[in-house]
Design an enzyme around this catalytic site. Structure first.
Site, PDB file in Angstrom:
ATOM      1  N   CYS A 371       7.724   7.354   7.555  1.00 21.22           N
ATOM      2  CA  CYS A 371       7.856   7.176   6.088  1.00 21.22           C
ATOM      3  C   CYS A 371       6.539   7.466   5.367  1.00 21.22           C
ATOM      4  O   CYS A 371       6.208   6.805   4.364  1.00 21.22           O
ATOM      5  CB  CYS A 371       8.327   5.763   5.730  1.00 21.22           C
ATOM      6  SG  CYS A 371       9.892   5.329   6.432  1.00 21.22           S
ATOM      7  N   ALA A 372       5.791   8.399   5.897  1.00 18.76           N
ATOM      8  CA  ALA A 372       4.540   8.785   5.219  1.00 18.76           C
ATOM      9  C   ALA A 372       4.375  10.292   5.432  1.00 18.76           C
ATOM     10  O   ALA A 372       3.386  10.760   6.004  1.00 18.76           O
ATOM     11  CB  ALA A 372       3.363   8.010   5.787  1.00 18.76           C
TER      12      ALA A 372
END
Ligand SMILES: Cc1ncc(COP(=O)(O)O)c(C=O)c1O
Length: 468
Positions: A371-372
């Protein structure tokens, strides 16, 4: 107060499921090694007992007149204070709002700041999507750059603060990265933000569980204005998130969610909102989650956050040293860091490494972009590419650039690290064989070994809990 080793041992002793065994190749069972603490940490046995005990008195809060409601209400209200004190909030000025998780906390703040479309929020290029997308939805976002080692470029940040002053309303930054574990000097960043008249939010999801955190006094120039973190990343998996900030921020205007518990008086033509945190906690709140987190924080305080942090620091240094001995392995990021380490094994897909470690070594970790995506792309040196959308849509995650991530907690041991290192070495030496044996399954969304019948094993465990 325990010194570092006994504190870590006591923590390990109290981890729920620490002796759980899993099926590995050869139809054998092996003690599970959990290196995915950055995702969620396991709960603690003594706290689970306390939760179980408290449930005898569980009740709806703030509305009932019976003893259970009176007691539960008091417990729930006091949990705010215990949680706030754990991170050094000034409770005469700050409010502690209990939500679902860090993501909800940041979304709530993005609403609460009443940003206009011309307002600017500065974030860094190392943020989790949860500290990026809410800001993109409500303001203009400027990204402070990071260097090739994954560290925030302070000069660039200062330039942005100067260039966009006084439009900048907030600097939103992670305390520690969930990709590289890199720790930002958030008090220095607070000073910089305040010097340019803006406030700072620290996304503490990966920092608060690892180090003693202090928001500091409001009068200090390096005071942290807003803090968000999650219970499930600090041994308390009952769906509680925390948002702390000045009461005054939450006093103006209507709350994002409106309904029961948020008001003093409702007239046909007018609503008088309750004071925070009630105004921000619409509906029946998560009393059990609040109780579990408050009790967990008390437990950690007694064990000693410093002792636990010291142990984790040593374990992280040990792990990095051992990983450094493996050629063909590249670790991303740099010091200072918490025990979050991402790497790649040369030419092997990250998802394949994760699958081998799962199915053959009994190790749980995470692979991918965590999620980055922007940060991971930057560290890997790959460009944005629309074709990746097709890979996501077809569940072909083997084609998406990513990394393998281990995330340590103080209850992990050197023996567990040695087990990982042994397997990483083995994987490199036998990579051609592994590539042959493992097939990528789009249905499963990962690699699975052709010769390991684990489908039935997973179903059996599923059925044990889901009663099918
Ligand atoms: C740095 C960081 N921020 C925010 C989040 C979101 O936390 P949650 O899933 O609890 O909302 C995570 C989750 O991994 C994280 O690592």
């Amino acid at each position: 107060m325990f010194t570092d080793k006994p504190a870590a041992l006591k923590l390990r002793h109290d981890i729920k499921g620490i002796d759980e065994k899993v099926l590995v190749k050869g139809n054998k069972k092996r003690k599970y090694t959990y290196f995915d603490n950055a995702a969620s940490t396991p709960p603690l046995i003594p706290i689970l007992k306390e939760v179980d005990d408290y449930l005898n008195w569980y009740s709806g809060v703030h509305r009932g007149t019976g003893y259970k409601s009176l007691i539960s209400s008091r417990i729930y209200d006091d949990c705010h204070e215990i949680i706030g004190k754990f991170v050094g909030a000034d409770l005469s000025m700050d409010t502690v709002v209990l939500v679902k998780n860090t993501t909800e906390a940041i979304n709530k703040l993005s609403f609460r700041l009443q940003l206009q479309s011309h307002d600017i929020v500065i974030i860094t290029a190392m943020e989790h999507h949860s500290n990026e997308l809410p800001w993109r939805a409500r303001a203009q976002v400027k990204y402070a750059q990071i260097d090739n080692n994954g560290r925030l470029d302070l000069n660039n940040l200062e330039c942005l603060l100067k260039k966009y002053h006084p439009q900048v309303k907030l600097l939103a930054v992670c305390g520690a990265s969930n990709v590289t574990g890199h720790v930002n000097d958030v008090h220095l960043l607070a000073k910089m933000a305040h010097a340019y008249g803006c406030k700072i939010l620290v996304d503490g999801a990966q920092l608060v569980p690892h180090q003693r955190f202090n928001m500091k006094a409001h009068s200090d120039s390096d005071h942290i204005d807003f803090l968000a973190f999650s219970g499930h990343k600090i041994y308390s998996p009952f769906g509680l998130g925390v948002l702390i900030g000045p009461k005054e921020t939450f006093m103006n205007g209507s709350p994002e969610y409106q309904g029961g518990g948020t008001v003093k008086l409702v007239l046909k033509n007018e609503i008088f909102w309750a004071n925070p945190p009630d105004r921000e906690e619409a509906g029946s709140p998560n009393v059990v989650g609040a109780f579990a987190l408050a009790r967990t924080l008390k437990y950690l305080n007694e064990l000693g956050m410093d002792a636990l942090a010291k142990h984790e620091e040593e374990l992280t240094a040990y792990t990095l040293e051992k990983l450094g001995d493996l050629n063909s392995l590249r670790v991303y990021g740099s010091q200072p860091r918490v025990g979050v380490i991402s790497f790649n094994l040369k030419d092997l897909p990250h998802a394949l490494v994760g699958a081998i470690l799962c199915f053959e070594a009994g190790i749980g970790l995470r692979t991918g972009c965590f999620c980055a995506q922007n940060y991971v792309r930057h560290l890997l040196g790959v460009k944005e590419d629309y074709q990746q959308l097709e890979f996501y849509e077809r569940n072909e995650i083997d084609k998406i650039p990513g990394m393998v991530r281990i995330s340590l907690a103080p209850y992990n041991t050197r023996e567990e690290v040695d087990h990982l290192i042994k397997w990483l070495r083995y994987i490199v030496e036998n990579r051609y064989e592994f590539r042959r044996r493992y097939k990528f399954s789009r249905v499963h969304g990962g690699f699975i070994p052709a010769d390991l019948l684990n489908k039935e094993y997973i179903s059996n465990i599923y059925n044990r809990y889901m009663g099918l």
